[in-house]
Design a protein around this motif. Sequence first.
Motif, PDB file in Angstrom:
ATOM      1  N   ARG A   1      10.625   0.457 -10.220  1.00 22.05           N
ATOM      2  CA  ARG A   1       9.406   0.131 -11.740  1.00 22.05           C
ATOM      3  C   ARG A   1       9.649  -1.250 -11.775  1.00 22.05           C
ATOM      4  O   ARG A   1       8.782  -2.287 -12.064  1.00 22.05           O
TER       5      ARG A   1
ATOM      6  N   THR B   1       2.129   2.065  -1.020  1.00 19.59           N
ATOM      7  CA  THR B   1       2.388   2.588  -3.002  1.00 19.59           C
ATOM      8  C   THR B   1       3.098   2.664  -3.108  1.00 19.59           C
ATOM      9  O   THR B   1       4.802   2.685  -2.569  1.00 19.59           O
ATOM     10  N   PRO B   2       3.633   2.413  -4.143  1.00 19.26           N
ATOM     11  CA  PRO B   2       4.670   2.243  -5.397  1.00 19.26           C
ATOM     12  C   PRO B   2       5.186   3.593  -4.676  1.00 19.26           C
ATOM     13  O   PRO B   2       6.341   3.824  -5.029  1.00 19.26           O
ATOM     14  N   ALA B   3       5.031   4.987  -4.677  1.00 16.70           N
ATOM     15  CA  ALA B   3       5.391   6.068  -3.912  1.00 16.70           C
ATOM     16  C   ALA B   3       6.209   6.110  -2.952  1.00 16.70           C
ATOM     17  O   ALA B   3       7.021   6.935  -2.904  1.00 16.70           O
TER      18      ALA B   3
ATOM     19  N   ALA C   1      -0.585  -5.436  -6.633  1.00 13.51           N
ATOM     20  CA  ALA C   1      -0.772  -3.844  -7.059  1.00 13.51           C
ATOM     21  C   ALA C   1      -1.814  -4.489  -6.994  1.00 13.51           C
ATOM     22  O   ALA C   1      -3.001  -4.805  -8.003  1.00 13.51           O
ATOM     23  N   SER C   2      -2.530  -3.428  -6.358  1.00  9.06           N
ATOM     24  CA  SER C   2      -4.518  -2.596  -6.837  1.00  9.06           C
ATOM     25  C   SER C   2      -4.516  -1.205  -6.666  1.00  9.06           C
ATOM     26  O   SER C   2      -3.965  -0.672  -5.847  1.00  9.06           O
ATOM     27  N   ALA C   3      -4.774  -1.018  -7.831  1.00  8.55           N
ATOM     28  CA  ALA C   3      -5.003   0.364  -7.961  1.00  8.55           C
ATOM     29  C   ALA C   3      -3.636   1.754  -7.292  1.00  8.55           C
ATOM     30  O   ALA C   3      -2.515   1.217  -8.161  1.00  8.55           O
ATOM     31  N   ASP C   4      -3.596   2.196  -6.204  1.00 10.69           N
ATOM     32  CA  ASP C   4      -2.297   3.045  -6.000  1.00 10.69           C
ATOM     33  C   ASP C   4      -1.733   1.571  -4.692  1.00 10.69           C
ATOM     34  O   ASP C   4      -0.858   2.858  -3.917  1.00 10.69           O
ATOM     35  N   ARG C   5      -2.310   0.690  -4.873  1.00  5.73           N
ATOM     36  CA  ARG C   5      -1.666   0.059  -3.010  1.00  5.73           C
ATOM     37  C   ARG C   5      -0.766  -1.228  -3.814  1.00  5.73           C
ATOM     38  O   ARG C   5      -0.912  -2.140  -5.099  1.00  5.73           O
TER      39      ARG C   5
ATOM     40  N   THR D   1      13.991   5.868  -8.917  1.00  5.26           N
ATOM     41  CA  THR D   1      11.903   5.086  -9.449  1.00  5.26           C
ATOM     42  C   THR D   1      12.517   4.595 -10.760  1.00  5.26           C
ATOM     43  O   THR D   1      10.941   4.019 -10.315  1.00  5.26           O
TER      44      THR D   1
END
Length: 124
Positions: free
Chosen positions: A24, A8-10, A38-42, A20
């Motif tokens: 980004r 995930t981006p996190a 990227a799709s949703a949070d993945r 961060t």
Amino acid sequence: MVDRTEMTPADLPETTNLSTHQVRRALRQLIDRGLVTASADRLAVTPPDVALNVLLMEAETELERARLHAVRLADRHRQAAGSRFPAELVEIVHGSAEITRRAEQISPDRTRCPRCPASRCTTR
């Protein structure tokens, strides 16, 4: 441990030791270039063979742009040179040593005539 092929981006700031903001910005560039999806949070890393093709196509495009730019510059140079007077296209060289040096630059494969040391005369 985080799976490095799908995260995930996190996960990225911790995994990369970047801020961060840096993550980004880098992520946006990777997505724009098709190296990450990227799709949703993945996030998913593009397979290496596909990613390499993307990078090679970008390089080829950039080379083609450079070639076209070089052609345009050469055309402009020819047009500018064509509008000059012939005297502006001639270099005037003074002195026998300088004349000899220039003659050697033009035809380095000729042999020097012993009777004409300042020339490239080939008669003997």
